[in-house]
Scaffold this active site. Structure first.
Site, PDB file in Angstrom:
ATOM      1  N   TYR A   1       0.862  -1.188   0.000  1.00  0.00           N
ATOM      2  CA  TYR A   1       0.000   0.000   0.000  1.00  0.00           C
ATOM      3  C   TYR A   1       0.894   1.233   0.000  1.00  0.00           C
ATOM      4  CZ  TYR A   1      -2.965   3.735   1.908  1.00  0.00           C
ATOM      5  OH  TYR A   1      -3.634   4.917   2.095  1.00  0.00           O
TER       6      TYR A   1
ATOM      7  N   GLU B   1      -3.598   7.480  -3.877  1.00  0.00           N
ATOM      8  CA  GLU B   1      -3.466   6.226  -3.139  1.00  0.00           C
ATOM      9  C   GLU B   1      -3.386   5.041  -4.090  1.00  0.00           C
ATOM     10  OE1 GLU B   1      -5.946   4.864   0.643  1.00  0.00           O
ATOM     11  OE2 GLU B   1      -6.897   4.166  -1.203  1.00  0.00           O
TER      12      GLU B   1
END
Ligand code: GDP
Ligand code: MN
Length: 380
Positions: free
Chosen positions: A101, A190
């Site tokens: 991530y 993101e």
């Protein structure tokens, strides 16, 4: 403004971040054609402005074009937390060895961009932060220095990525994501998951990008990505009119001048035992056209049972706002009860104007609390 995954990936690609090749599809037939063009296994992905699509059945692997068509049929029309799927992104399927991530967003308390990186990707980042906070590497960027590779290395070591090949690629992506973030005037970039394929290639499998609305004038290409059809029609109408409008779930329509006052008005309505139907900010102005625009937005909301007009005159003078309200009521007929609280500069004159000329459904109250009580009572 939130971008769809495929739009975010388009932006990523522009900044040199590796993404899979894909096609947009709006029908099962188009999904099939996309799969034919791409060749091999593909992944069919719902394009909606909300996360958790995978869990909701909005992301499916397909082995061949016929399968892609079938999966598209299953996903189109699906309701994912109130977002109906009308677009699909069909991309060449990736093999996944690891899911990481990576994001960059604003840390408002530090007033700096904040990078977050973890090898525990693929799941909601809030979950990682809550259950395994030590696995989440955080790093603030210095906007004056810009992004420096040593910062990226610190982030990567912090997350515990130890494969040299991965380190090199992630470092490159971190730098490019920072460029994307700053040069697009984004508020969030993101990548979840950022994957490592079995042959060691790192790439973005998902993209979540939010661009600052106030900076869209600098990015006409991004501005035109907005999907008018997906927006709430009333919010779209408000945007068109240049009125700040936020939908809430009660019955008192709120109109204030300035965001701070409008938010306090929301609180006062709750204190008075009611619930706001929305939050409408006139901004600094109070001229007739501004008032007409805001009232037009408010009366289109079917939940509104009374309107609470809360004005504090500063630069905006009370008598001007009163004239604005009267002109607005001449131009449009409103049957809903309207409660006005006027204070500040020229409030006295404003209140006089209103009590002389106002129609019977308009009530003038001296204080914010009394006005809130009256608006709540009239909405019951
Ligand atoms: P989200 O659930 O809305 O965040 O959608 P994502 O784009 O993140 O996809 C959800 C999950 O689907 C990912 O975490 C992956 O595990 C899986 N996925 C997405 N694309 C692929 C792919 O190309 N190959 C494989 N094997 N899995 C994928
Ligand atoms: Mn994701």
């Amino acid at each position: 403004m939130d971008l769809y995954e495929y739009q975010g990936k388009q932006l990523f690609r522009r900044f040199g971040i590796a993404v899979s090749e894909g096609r947009l599809a709006t029908s099962p037939e188009e999904a099939r054609a996309a799969a034919v063009e791409l060749g091999g296994q593909v992944v069919v992905k719902a394009q909606v402005l909300t996360g958790g699509r995978g869990k909701a059945g909005g992301v499916k692997l397909a082995d061949d074009p016929a399968d892609a068509e079938q999966k598209a049929r299953e996903i189109l029309g699906l309701d994912i937390r109130g977002h109906v799927v009308r677009r699909l992104w069909v991309e060449r399927a990736s093999e996944i060895a690891k899911e990481y991530y990576l994001s960059v967003t604003f840390d408002r308390s530090e007033k700096k961009p904040l990078f977050m990186l973890t090898t525990e990707g693929g799941v909601e980042i809030e979950e990682v932060a809550a259950t395994k906070p030590e696995a989440l590497a955080r790093l603030h960027a210095n906007v004056l220095e810009g992004f420096q590779p040593y910062q990226g290395r610190r982030l990567i070591y912090g997350a515990g990525i130890d494969d040299p090949g991965e380190q090199k690629q992630v470092l490159d992506i971190v730098g490019k994501l920072y460029d994307c973030f700053t040069q697009s005037d984004a508020m969030l970039c993101e990548i979840n998951p950022l994957v490592v394929t079995p042959d060691g290639t790192v790439k973005a499998l998902d993209a979540k990008v939010t661009v600052d609305d106030s900076a869209l004038f600098r990015h006409p290409d991004v501005a035109e990505m907005r999907d008018i059809a997906a927006a709430d029609p009333l919010e779209a109408f408000a945007r068109e009119k240049g009125v700040t409008y936020v939908k809430l779930d009660g019955s008192v329509g709120i109109l204030g001048n300035g965001a701070g006052l409008s938010m306090s008005t929301v609180d006062v309505v709750v204190v008075a035992g009611g619930r706001p139907a929305n939050f409408c900010d006139l901004g600094g102005g109070g001229d007739a056209q501004g008032v007409v625009d805001a009232l037009e937005v408010i009366v289109r909301d079917p939940d509104v049972r009374s309107i609470f007009f809360n004005i504090f005159g500063g630069i905006t003078r009370g008598d001007e706002v009163a004239r604005g309200i009267l002109t607005a009521l001449e131009r449009m007929s409103i049957d809903l009860p309207i409660v006005v609280r006027l204070d500040g500069t020229n409030a006295e004159e404003g209140r006089e104007l209103l009590s002389e000329a106002a129609p019977p459904n308009l009530h003038v109250e001296p204080t914010m609390l009394e006005a809130a009580r009256r608006a709540v009572e009239l909405a019951a």
